[in-house]
Design a protein around this motif. Structure first.
Motif, PDB file in Angstrom:
ATOM      1  N   HIS A  26       2.138   2.594  -3.136  1.00 33.92           N
ATOM      2  CA  HIS A  26       1.165   3.324  -3.947  1.00 33.92           C
ATOM      3  C   HIS A  26       0.809   4.672  -3.321  1.00 33.92           C
ATOM      4  O   HIS A  26       0.595   5.644  -4.039  1.00 33.92           O
ATOM      5  CB  HIS A  26      -0.112   2.488  -4.117  1.00 33.92           C
ATOM      6  N   LEU A  47      -6.918   4.413   0.033  1.00 33.11           N
ATOM      7  CA  LEU A  47      -5.718   3.589   0.242  1.00 33.11           C
ATOM      8  C   LEU A  47      -5.165   3.760   1.659  1.00 33.11           C
ATOM      9  O   LEU A  47      -4.755   2.780   2.286  1.00 33.11           O
ATOM     10  CB  LEU A  47      -4.648   3.931  -0.791  1.00 33.11           C
ATOM     11  N   CYS A  70      -4.897   0.754   4.280  1.00 31.66           N
ATOM     12  CA  CYS A  70      -3.584   0.477   4.858  1.00 31.66           C
ATOM     13  C   CYS A  70      -3.660   0.469   6.382  1.00 31.66           C
ATOM     14  O   CYS A  70      -3.100  -0.425   7.035  1.00 31.66           O
ATOM     15  CB  CYS A  70      -2.567   1.498   4.367  1.00 31.66           C
ATOM     16  N   TYR A  97       0.831  -1.204   0.000  1.00 29.08           N
ATOM     17  CA  TYR A  97       0.000   0.000   0.000  1.00 29.08           C
ATOM     18  C   TYR A  97       0.867   1.256   0.000  1.00 29.08           C
ATOM     19  O   TYR A  97       0.603   2.209  -0.745  1.00 29.08           O
ATOM     20  CB  TYR A  97      -0.925   0.038   1.223  1.00 29.08           C
TER      21      TYR A  97
END
Length: 125
Positions: free
Chosen positions: A56, A73, A77, A53
């Protein structure tokens, strides 16, 4: 996620990943007849997922693009980190990779590397 990521950019292997996750959790639990190995498995997977994660999240933060995706995200995460920490606590084993027994470290490494290989494979399919 479906709303934010176009269908052509999503993994086509989700059913395989769900099945693999079930098997990965069931096998060590059945083999060793103790939930400790399930928790070690979860900790290993979530340790990998946290890094995945962040790989990204960090570029999105630097670019300042896709704020809605970035929020999602980050939230996902944080959940995975919680799962990792909860599994580590429930395992009853010492915290930290180096403090764990040798066989546990081997299994942890196998699971983490398997997760890494699965993601690399998914990027090619």
């Amino acid at each position: 996620m479906e709303r934010l990521v176009p269908s052509n950019e999503r993994s086509r292997l989700i059913p395989l990943w769900k099945f693999s996750g079930f098997v990965l959790g069931a096998l060590p639990t059945l083999a060793w007849r103790t939930p400790t190995w399930l928790y070690v498995t979860v900790e290993a997977v979530e340790t990998f997922v946290d890094v995945h994660y962040k790989n990204h999240i960090i570029p999105l933060e630097e670019l300042g693009t896709a704020p809605e995706l970035l929020r999602l995200l980050r939230h996902c995460c944080e959940e995975e980190i919680h799962h990792r920490d909860d599994a580590s606590r429930r395992s009853g084993l010492p915290a930290g990779y180096e403090q764990k027994p040798f066989l546990v470290r081997i299994w942890f490494t196998i699971v983490a590397k398997g997760s890494e290989i699965a993601v690399a494979f998914a990027k090619r399919v």
